[in-house]
Design a protein around this motif. Structure first.
Motif, PDB file in Angstrom:
ATOM      1  N   ASN A  43       0.818  -1.229   0.000  1.00  0.00           N
ATOM      2  CA  ASN A  43       0.000   0.000   0.000  1.00  0.00           C
ATOM      3  C   ASN A  43       0.849   1.275   0.000  1.00  0.00           C
ATOM      4  OD1 ASN A  43      -2.400  -1.363  -0.127  1.00  0.00           O
ATOM      5  ND2 ASN A  43      -2.817  -1.266   2.066  1.00  0.00           N
ATOM      6  N   SER A  45       1.021   3.307  -2.861  1.00  0.00           N
ATOM      7  CA  SER A  45       0.707   3.977  -4.136  1.00  0.00           C
ATOM      8  C   SER A  45       0.936   5.491  -4.058  1.00  0.00           C
ATOM      9  CB  SER A  45      -0.733   3.680  -4.548  1.00  0.00           C
ATOM     10  OG  SER A  45      -1.601   4.160  -3.565  1.00  0.00           O
ATOM     11  N   GLN A  46       0.874   6.059  -2.846  1.00  0.00           N
ATOM     12  CA  GLN A  46       1.070   7.507  -2.738  1.00  0.00           C
ATOM     13  C   GLN A  46       2.543   7.910  -2.746  1.00  0.00           C
ATOM     14  OE1 GLN A  46      -1.612   9.386   0.304  1.00  0.00           O
ATOM     15  NE2 GLN A  46      -2.058   7.251   0.718  1.00  0.00           N
ATOM     16  N   SER A  76      -0.793  -5.457  -3.078  1.00  0.00           N
ATOM     17  CA  SER A  76      -1.444  -4.408  -2.265  1.00  0.00           C
ATOM     18  C   SER A  76      -2.857  -4.119  -2.734  1.00  0.00           C
ATOM     19  CB  SER A  76      -0.661  -3.100  -2.380  1.00  0.00           C
ATOM     20  OG  SER A  76       0.628  -3.244  -1.910  1.00  0.00           O
ATOM     21  N   ASP A  78      -4.238  -1.365  -2.677  1.00  0.00           N
ATOM     22  CA  ASP A  78      -4.252  -0.081  -3.408  1.00  0.00           C
ATOM     23  C   ASP A  78      -3.557  -0.192  -4.778  1.00  0.00           C
ATOM     24  OD1 ASP A  78      -1.515  -0.022  -3.014  1.00  0.00           O
ATOM     25  OD2 ASP A  78      -1.478   1.912  -1.987  1.00  0.00           O
ATOM     26  N   ARG A  79      -3.233  -1.411  -5.161  1.00  0.00           N
ATOM     27  CA  ARG A  79      -2.646  -1.729  -6.479  1.00  0.00           C
ATOM     28  C   ARG A  79      -1.331  -1.000  -6.747  1.00  0.00           C
ATOM     29  NH1 ARG A  79      -6.767  -4.612  -8.922  1.00  0.00           N
ATOM     30  NH2 ARG A  79      -6.037  -4.511 -11.066  1.00  0.00           N
ATOM     31  N   THR A  80      -0.471  -0.953  -5.737  1.00  0.00           N
ATOM     32  CA  THR A  80       0.859  -0.335  -5.923  1.00  0.00           C
ATOM     33  C   THR A  80       1.590  -0.984  -7.098  1.00  0.00           C
ATOM     34  OG1 THR A  80       0.978  -0.017  -3.528  1.00  0.00           O
ATOM     35  CG2 THR A  80       3.023   0.238  -4.732  1.00  0.00           C
ATOM     36  N   GLY A 242       0.534   7.688   3.336  1.00  0.00           N
ATOM     37  CA  GLY A 242       0.360   6.263   3.628  1.00  0.00           C
ATOM     38  C   GLY A 242       0.554   6.007   5.113  1.00  0.00           C
TER      39      GLY A 242
END
Ligand SMILES: Nc1nc2c(ncn2[C@@H]2O[C@H](COP(=O)(O)OP(=O)(O)O)[C@@H](O)[C@H]2O)c(=O)[nH]1
Ligand SMILES: [Mg+2]
Length: 316
Positions: A43, A45-46, A76, A78-80, A242
């Motif tokens: 997680n 992605s940010q 993840s 969040d699709r990292t 995150g």
């Protein structure tokens, strides 16, 4: 997920957690890869895009085309992994692994090293808490011949940003515990909890690595053939985007990991000798009890006699 995204993903190495002596070379038209840096993610992605951009800039200046960044994402939510694979067209030195059946920071790092091509292997957190600028200092130390170059919070130039007293205490307590259980390993590192370091492939290749939890550096130092350790100070930044994945589970796993290493680093013969030595205590107490109660012998005589028999037992 599109077929294009899937085709960009690097195959997930399977089997034992052993780093190969020689990298499995991918067909490439570029120069051979010297350095492989693993970025474990869950997680993130940010953060991933910014980190990849900064690292690429730094490494393009220092070792252009001779490095690879390997994101190892544990599927993840969040699709990292998907976002990371979309960055490959812009950053050709980037590779992405999506692990679907496993979870865990240390095993993700090993998985990345197994797929890596470089002679020098590294790891950095994805959340920008590890300052990317330090990378070049670590790289220089490896070039000078170090087998392990560690970014440390506990040497000159190192520290933490806004940690509460309780958090500092917990971190130091964990280090003290490590020193008690595994002194020969933990005393070699000023910051054994660091997750930001580089290691020479030859120092860990062929060794069975089986860490539990987060502390991959301890596993590498304990099981690798490492003579020269170099440490560079860094400030552990606060997370901006995150969230941390650390819970109490990681503290329990840390303890399990230390105990597991303790047992596997003590050779069987040493255990046996320890067991024999310890048995002397029982022989001494048993004989003493018999002499005093069954034979009603005097205290001093019973003590001397039982000690002599215990010494003979241990000698034999
Ligand atoms: N692949 C993978 N990466 C993880 C896992 N847990 C944490 N990470 C990554 O490991 C790095 C450090 O984790 P973090 O939770 O920030 O630890 P902290 O800095 O000690 O709070 C980050 O890049 C995380 O995304 C995991 O189970 N699998
Ligand atoms: Mg973090």
């Amino acid at each position: 997920m599109s077929d294009r995204t899937t085709s960009l993903l690097l195959p997930h190495p399977s089997g034992l957690s052993v780093i190969p002596e020689r990298p499995s070379l991918l067909p490439t038209k570029h120069k051979p890869v010297k350095f492989s840096l693993i970025i474990p993610t869950f997680n993130e992605s940010q953060n991933i895009e910014e980190l990849v951009s900064i690292l690429s800039k730094i490494l393009d200046r220092t070792i252009p085309q001779q490095y690879e960044l390997i994101v190892v994402d544990d599927d993840s939510p969040d699709r990292t992994w998907e976002l990371a694979s979309e960055l490959i067209s812009e950053y050709p030195q980037l590779r992405v692994i999506r692990r679907q059946a496993e979870r865990g920071l240390s095993t993700a790092v090993i998985c990345g090293w197994q797929a890596a091509q470089g002679e020098i292997l590294g790891v950095i957190d994805a959340d920008l808490q590890h300052p990317p600028e330090i990378l070049i200092q670590l790289w220089r130390e490896m070039e000078r011949g170090a087998e392990l170059a560690v970014a440390s919070r506990n040497v000159e130039g190192g520290g933490v940003s806004e940690w509460s007293l309780a958090r500092r205490f917990l971190s130091r307590g964990a280090q003290m515990l490590g020193l008690l259980i595994l002194p020969e390993v933990i005393s070699r590192l000023s910051d054994p909890m660091s997750g930001y370091f580089m290691v020479r492939r030859s120092a860990i290749a062929g060794k069975q690595l089986s860490p539990i939890g987060y502390k991959i550096l301890i596993e590498v130092t304990a099981r690798g053939q490492i003579r020269w350790i170099s440490e560079t100070g860094y400030i552990f930044r606060e997370r901006v985007a995150g969230a941390s994945k650390v819970t109490w589970k990681q503290y329990v796993e840390y303890l399990q990991h230390l105990v597991k290493l303790r047992f596997s680093l003590w050779p069987v013969t040493r255990f046996f000798r320890f067991g024999v030595g310890f048995s002397g205590v029982f022989v001494d107490m048993g004989i003493f009890y018999l002499l005093r109660t069954a034979l009603d012998l005097a205290l001093t005589r019973s003590a001397i006699f039982s000690s002599v028999i215990a010494i003979i037992n241990n000698f034999l």
